[in-house]
Enzyme design. Structure first.
Site, PDB file in Angstrom:
ATOM      1  N   GLY A  25       0.829  -1.203   0.000  1.00  0.00           N
ATOM      2  CA  GLY A  25       0.000   0.000   0.000  1.00  0.00           C
ATOM      3  C   GLY A  25       0.858   1.246   0.000  1.00  0.00           C
ATOM      4  O   GLY A  25       2.011   1.228  -0.439  1.00  0.00           O
ATOM      5  N   SER A  26       0.308   2.316   0.522  1.00  0.00           N
ATOM      6  CA  SER A  26       1.002   3.601   0.524  1.00  0.00           C
ATOM      7  C   SER A  26       2.078   3.650   1.600  1.00  0.00           C
ATOM      8  O   SER A  26       2.067   2.874   2.563  1.00  0.00           O
ATOM      9  CB  SER A  26       0.003   4.734   0.756  1.00  0.00           C
ATOM     10  OG  SER A  26      -0.515   4.662   2.077  1.00  0.00           O
TER      11      SER A  26
ATOM     12  N   GLY B  70       2.319   2.185   5.519  1.00  0.00           N
ATOM     13  CA  GLY B  70       3.479   1.496   6.046  1.00  0.00           C
ATOM     14  C   GLY B  70       4.002   2.120   7.327  1.00  0.00           C
ATOM     15  O   GLY B  70       4.512   1.417   8.214  1.00  0.00           O
TER      16      GLY B  70
ATOM     17  N   GLU C 259       5.759  -3.404   1.116  1.00  0.00           N
ATOM     18  CA  GLU C 259       5.905  -3.006  -0.288  1.00  0.00           C
ATOM     19  C   GLU C 259       5.022  -1.772  -0.459  1.00  0.00           C
ATOM     20  O   GLU C 259       3.821  -1.880  -0.616  1.00  0.00           O
ATOM     21  CB  GLU C 259       5.487  -4.155  -1.215  1.00  0.00           C
ATOM     22  CG  GLU C 259       6.031  -4.025  -2.625  1.00  0.00           C
ATOM     23  CD  GLU C 259       5.323  -2.960  -3.429  1.00  0.00           C
ATOM     24  OE1 GLU C 259       5.916  -1.878  -3.635  1.00  0.00           O
ATOM     25  OE2 GLU C 259       4.185  -3.194  -3.848  1.00  0.00           O
TER      26      GLU C 259
ATOM     27  N   CYS D 165       2.166   0.939  -8.312  1.00  0.00           N
ATOM     28  CA  CYS D 165       3.276   1.431  -7.483  1.00  0.00           C
ATOM     29  C   CYS D 165       4.531   1.593  -8.320  1.00  0.00           C
ATOM     30  O   CYS D 165       5.441   2.338  -7.956  1.00  0.00           O
ATOM     31  CB  CYS D 165       3.518   0.508  -6.297  1.00  0.00           C
ATOM     32  SG  CYS D 165       3.749  -1.213  -6.731  1.00  0.00           S
TER      33      CYS D 165
END
Length: 503
Positions: free
Chosen positions: A235-236, A240, A257, A291
């Site tokens: 995700g963003s 994280g 990630e 991403c």
């Protein structure tokens, strides 16, 4: 047929029980039109905790099944995915807004990782290490870790699940999956497909795979549970920053990630035709919602004007629209918030003196509740402002450079470190870019774009991208625990480092 009706039919064909279709309070809309296509029942914290306990009990049995046998379950999952490819790919396109080839491509990625994991199930190798003590043998072995918590994002709603689940299963772990709240229907479909594979496999304990259709509160229960030694979260970067410290606080392990502010360097010695194709797909594919999407273009001063003109021409011809109702190459943004963030970034760039081509909303009359936009090319006077941050939208910022050393400094001067590319026919430039003083990203490419990674390589990046690795290479080690074993087969008891302890 309405889209809601089509989705219900797809879910039935994919094996989702009728009791799970359009029966909850969590509403699901399609970005293609903005209309509601279903609803699901949202899991509570109590539900998530119960699923974790069920998965833990399953792990205690699954870890004892030989790894090659565990690989057989993943082989069956791959077979079921092959049968379901067309329907699942169509569902991905509806729920996320991807063009058909990308929806099908995502399912093919799932099939590919299953093939990879089946082979891996016979290659979970350790080491034999030379011991300094006579009559001793030292080895390193790998063991199953426990419950793997998988948190996935909306943009790849099924592929990321498969990357983690296929590896976790062959490594001897059970799985609890929390998908994005924006894409629960594809998660239901994947779970039904997994259930069919489990039904064909005699050695799978009950509860081996659990689906938690939870919100952030339920997701926090997964992140904070001591029963979940590994959290793999995609995700963003903002997400994280929440997940990483919570897992670390309980001494858990995380595979993060996260975001990517990926750049492509266009050398004065680039093949501009190949470069153009790679840049345009990397920048506008999946409507800039990967991403690995290219967000920054660093072009040498001698080719900047020519190449930027080519990009503008390509952008003018790229078709934007409902990819299930036309042959459009660019579909919608996921929702209104994504559109607003895109417009804010463009406004901020203009305020800094940028020239913006594209970026406007289109098809508003036809789809008032959907958010279609023209891809935006933003010529910046220098790398600053919104160019330093990831905006999950089809924005490509362009700046000039005069020498490769400066371009590399500019390239590396952002927080994220996921994917990167250089376009050059000069071997010295390419090797410099790939070297220790070159790109600081987890993925570095030459003469291909920043997106479209194969499953054979470990996927992930450095810095604010989180440092985690999923999918191929030796990323399987992140799903297991390591043990160093020493065996004394002599009649003596020597100590290491020559220590003497006689009594």
């Amino acid at each position: 047929m309405t889209m809601k009706t089509e989705v219900a039919e797809l879910l039935v064909r994919l094996g989702v029980p009728a009791s799970q279709i359009d029966t909850g309070t969590l509403k699901v809309t399609t970005p293609l039109t903005g209309e509601e296509i279903g609803s699901v029942k949202k899991a509570t914290v109590e539900d998530v905790n119960a699923q974790i306990e069920t998965a833990h009990a399953a792990f205690l049995q699954w870890r004892l099944v030989p790894a090659p046998r565990r690989g057989e379950l993943v082989r069956l999952l791959g077979e079921e995915l092959r049968k379901a490819k067309d329907d699942l790919g169509r569902l991905v396109s509806i729920e996320v807004g991807k063009i058909p080839s990308e929806g099908l491509g995502e399912v093919q990625e799932m099939i590919d990782i299953c093939d990879f994991a089946v082979g891996l199930s016979r290659q979970l190798y350790g080491l034999t290490i030379a011991s300094e003590r006579p009559g001793h043998k030292m080895t390193e072995v790998w063991h199953p870790l426990g419950v793997t918590g998988v948190i996935s994002a909306f943009n790849f709603p099924v592929a990321v699940w498969s990357w983690n689940t296929a590896l976790a299963l062959v490594c001897g772990n059970s799985v609890v999956w929390k998908p994005s709240e924006k894409t629960p229907l594809t998660a239901l479909a994947c779970t039904a497909i997994m259930d069919r594979a489990v039904e064909r496999f005699a050695d799978a304990p009950a509860g081996l795979h659990q689906l938690a259709l939870a919100d952030r509160v339920g997701g926090a229960a997964l992140v904070e549970s001591p029963r979940v030694p590994l959290i793999s979260a995609t995700g963003s970067t903002a997400m994280g920053r929440q997940v990483g410290p919570r897992v670390a606080e309980r001494f858990g392990r995380s595979i993060l990630e996260l975001g990517g502010n990926n750049a492509g360097i266009v050398s004065e010695q680039a093949d501009l035709d190949i470069t153009l194709r790679a840049v345009v797909f990397s920048a506008v594919g999946t409507t800039g919602q990967r991403c690995t999407s290219m967000r920054r273009l660093l072009a040498h001063d001698t080719v900047y004007d020519e190449f930027v003109a080519k990009v503008k021409k390509a952008y003018a011809t790229v078709t934007v629209g409902n990819p299930l109702a036309s042959n459009s190459l660019v579909g919608p943004l996921i929702d209104k918030f994504a559109y607003e963030q895109m417009q804010k970034a463009l406004a901020d760039a203009r305020a800094l003196g940028a020239t913006v081509t594209g970026g406007e909303r289109v098809l508003e009359d036809e789809y008032p509740d959907a958010y279609y936009v023209r891809p935006a090319l933003v010529e910046m006077p220098e790398q600053t402002g919104p160019m330093l941050e990831e905006t999950f939208a089809p924005i490509l910022y362009a700046v000039r450079y005069t020498n490769l050393a400066d371009a590399l400094d500019t390239h590396n001067a952002v927080g994220a470190g996921l994917s990167s590319a250089i376009f050059t026919l000069n071997m010295r430039e390419s090797e410099q870019f790939l070297g220790a003083a070159g790109s600081d990203c987890g993925i570095a490419n030459v003469n291909i774009g920043t997106s479209g990674a194969e499953i054979g390589g470990a996927f992930g990046g450095e810095k604010e991208t989180g440092g985690g690795r999923e999918s191929g290479s030796d990323s399987w080690k992140g799903y297991m625990r390591r043990a160093t074993n020493t065996i004394n087969y002599s009649t003596e008891l020597p100590l290491a480092q020559g220590v003497s302890f006689d009594f």
